[in-house]
Design a protein around this motif. Structure first.
Motif, PDB file in Angstrom:
ATOM      1  N   GLN A  79      -0.503   6.526   5.528  1.00  0.00           N
ATOM      2  CA  GLN A  79       0.153   5.263   5.842  1.00  0.00           C
ATOM      3  C   GLN A  79       0.920   5.411   7.163  1.00  0.00           C
ATOM      4  N   LEU A  87      -1.814   7.485 -10.547  1.00  0.00           N
ATOM      5  CA  LEU A  87      -2.650   6.540  -9.830  1.00  0.00           C
ATOM      6  C   LEU A  87      -3.101   5.482 -10.835  1.00  0.00           C
ATOM      7  N   ARG A 113      -5.627  -0.323  -6.383  1.00  0.00           N
ATOM      8  CA  ARG A 113      -5.231   0.974  -6.905  1.00  0.00           C
ATOM      9  C   ARG A 113      -3.826   1.233  -6.376  1.00  0.00           C
ATOM     10  N   PHE A 152      -4.045   9.766   0.962  1.00  0.00           N
ATOM     11  CA  PHE A 152      -3.757   8.424   1.482  1.00  0.00           C
ATOM     12  C   PHE A 152      -2.822   8.559   2.680  1.00  0.00           C
ATOM     13  N   PRO A 190       3.366  12.202 -10.538  1.00  0.00           N
ATOM     14  CA  PRO A 190       2.850  11.028  -9.830  1.00  0.00           C
ATOM     15  C   PRO A 190       1.586  10.517 -10.515  1.00  0.00           C
ATOM     16  N   GLU A 220       5.088   7.266  -7.507  1.00  0.00           N
ATOM     17  CA  GLU A 220       5.693   8.601  -7.388  1.00  0.00           C
ATOM     18  C   GLU A 220       7.213   8.489  -7.532  1.00  0.00           C
ATOM     19  N   PHE A 254      -0.462   3.864  -6.248  1.00  0.00           N
ATOM     20  CA  PHE A 254       0.081   5.209  -6.447  1.00  0.00           C
ATOM     21  C   PHE A 254       1.563   5.094  -6.760  1.00  0.00           C
ATOM     22  N   LEU A 256       8.664   5.061  -6.142  1.00  0.00           N
ATOM     23  CA  LEU A 256       7.993   4.215  -5.154  1.00  0.00           C
ATOM     24  C   LEU A 256       6.572   3.947  -5.635  1.00  0.00           C
ATOM     25  N   ALA A 277      -3.335  -2.582   1.586  1.00  0.00           N
ATOM     26  CA  ALA A 277      -2.985  -1.170   1.430  1.00  0.00           C
ATOM     27  C   ALA A 277      -1.725  -0.885   2.241  1.00  0.00           C
ATOM     28  N   GLY A 278      -0.854  -0.078   1.674  1.00  0.00           N
ATOM     29  CA  GLY A 278       0.399   0.252   2.349  1.00  0.00           C
ATOM     30  C   GLY A 278       1.570  -0.574   1.831  1.00  0.00           C
ATOM     31  N   SER A 279       1.289  -1.657   1.112  1.00  0.00           N
ATOM     32  CA  SER A 279       2.387  -2.468   0.565  1.00  0.00           C
ATOM     33  C   SER A 279       3.142  -1.651  -0.477  1.00  0.00           C
ATOM     34  N   GLN A 280       4.457  -1.780  -0.480  1.00  0.00           N
ATOM     35  CA  GLN A 280       5.254  -0.919  -1.348  1.00  0.00           C
ATOM     36  C   GLN A 280       6.265  -1.670  -2.200  1.00  0.00           C
ATOM     37  N   THR A 304       2.897   2.359  -4.205  1.00  0.00           N
ATOM     38  CA  THR A 304       2.218   2.006  -2.951  1.00  0.00           C
ATOM     39  C   THR A 304       0.787   1.582  -3.231  1.00  0.00           C
ATOM     40  N   VAL A 305       0.369   0.452  -2.701  1.00  0.00           N
ATOM     41  CA  VAL A 305      -1.034   0.042  -2.794  1.00  0.00           C
ATOM     42  C   VAL A 305      -1.847   0.980  -1.899  1.00  0.00           C
ATOM     43  N   VAL A 306      -2.825   1.699  -2.490  1.00  0.00           N
ATOM     44  CA  VAL A 306      -3.608   2.623  -1.674  1.00  0.00           C
ATOM     45  C   VAL A 306      -5.024   2.127  -1.415  1.00  0.00           C
TER      46      VAL A 306
END
Lengths: 109, 233
Positions: free
Chosen positions: B74, A80, A102, B72, A78, A106, A104, A26, A40-43, A28-30
């Protein structure tokens, strides 16, 4: 059930691939700075073959993120990733819009 | 991400239970934070757990600084809802587009000839009277309500319940003349100017929409504008 909310599709797809025995990661935009295409939260979910659903940008950095995701599936920890403004002359992967993100990445264990 | 975390996340979301996912960006350890508990292998101080839970209220991601590194967070709230009163032609593309935009869609119409059969296959459909349905569905601040029946017997009772709810968007199909008559009727029920001003009518952004699908686009655009920018329009 037909379509569902977007992130549900992505996590649902990740779970489905995993259940089928595939390696999955996965992304994820952090954090975002300036103008960036996805908040942020887009995956993005990626399987070991490079199939993917979702997005972390407007398509600008997906290629690089998918490659890192496949590395993570292959046993990496994981990670970044930082992406800045693209520079065509330097062949850098980046965002044409001038923003920074940025991401992440994982592995789903 | 542990498989168990992914499965627990999926289960919470299927149950409509709000949950926030906290991830240590250095170690990858994670914690699921609910209103009434936590689960996972990431240790967080109580104040950080509280801060993580706050994202469920703001519905925005957050990054927390902890001694063990950045965390982070979410939030995963249940999807916002779109309640469409009237199983009419416009409702078909509106339901489909609303679902694509991430809304949990419910169609309300006591007229089985409209709401039944294949017309809304795959959607949550109720044949209750609109006021009963809306009372049961309890619209909250993440709910949009649109009335499309064009029939005061069906639209007005729905709007009366909608206006007493904190729904973020209320829209009603009809011309300026129809809308003026509607405001007059609802005014007689005791609703004041400020309350009636919450109703978007004529419904949708003025983009010259003609076909049912185009009208659905204009309605969904107005709902999006209200959702993201507040009631600026």
């Amino acid at each position: 059930m037909t379509q569902t909310a977007q992130h549900e599709d992505i996590l649902g797809q990740a779970a489905e691939w995993r259940r089928a025995g595939k390696g999955v990661a996965l992304a994820t935009v952090v954090t975002t700075w300036g103008s960036s295409p996805r908040p942020a939260g887009s995956q993005l979910a990626v399987d070991e073959a490079g199939n993917f659903v979702g997005s972390v940008s407007g398509g600008c950095i997906e290629g690089a993120v998918i490659k890192e995701a496949q590395d993570a599936i292959a046993g990496g920890r994981p990670r970044l990733l930082d992406f800045g403004v693209s520079n065509e002359q330097a062949w850098e992967v980046g965002l044409a819009c001038g923003g920074k993100v940025r991401v992440f990445v994982e592995r789903v264990e | 991400m542990k498989r168990a975390v992914l499965d627990e996340l999926a289960a919470a979301r299927a149950a409509g239970r709000p949950v926030a996912l906290a991830t240590n960006l250095r170690s990858g350890q994670q914690l699921l934070v609910y209103a009434d508990g936590t689960g996972g292998d990431l240790c967080l101080d109580m104040d950080m757990v509280v801060a993580a839970g706050e994202t469920l209220k703001t519905d925005r991601c957050d990054t927390l600084s902890t001694p063990a590194g950045e965390v982070f967070v979410q939030p995963f709230n249940p999807p916002p809802r779109l309640i469409v009163v009237g199983a009419v032609h416009i409702s078909q593309p509106l339901a489909a587009m609303g679902q694509l935009a991430g809304y949990g869609v419910t169609i309300v119409d006591p007229r089985r000839a409209f709401a039944g059969g294949e017309r809304f296959a795959g959607f949550d459909v109720t044949y209750e009277w609109p006021d009963e349905a809306l009372t049961r569905l309890k619209p909250d601040a993440r709910t949009a309500i649109v009335t499309l029946t064009h029939d005061p017997k069906l639209d007005d009772p729905a709007l009366a319940v909608a206006l007493r709810s904190p729904a973020f968007y209320i829209g009603s199909l009809g011309s300026k003349k129809t809308h003026a008559a509607r405001r007059h009727r609802l005014g007689k029920l005791g609703f004041g100017e400020n309350e009636l001003a919450r109703i978007h009518g004529p419904v949708g952004l003025a983009i010259g929409a003609l076909s049912p699908a185009e009208i659905a686009v204009s309605i969904l655009a107005e709902i999006t504008q209200t959702h993201r920018n507040g009631a600026a329009s």
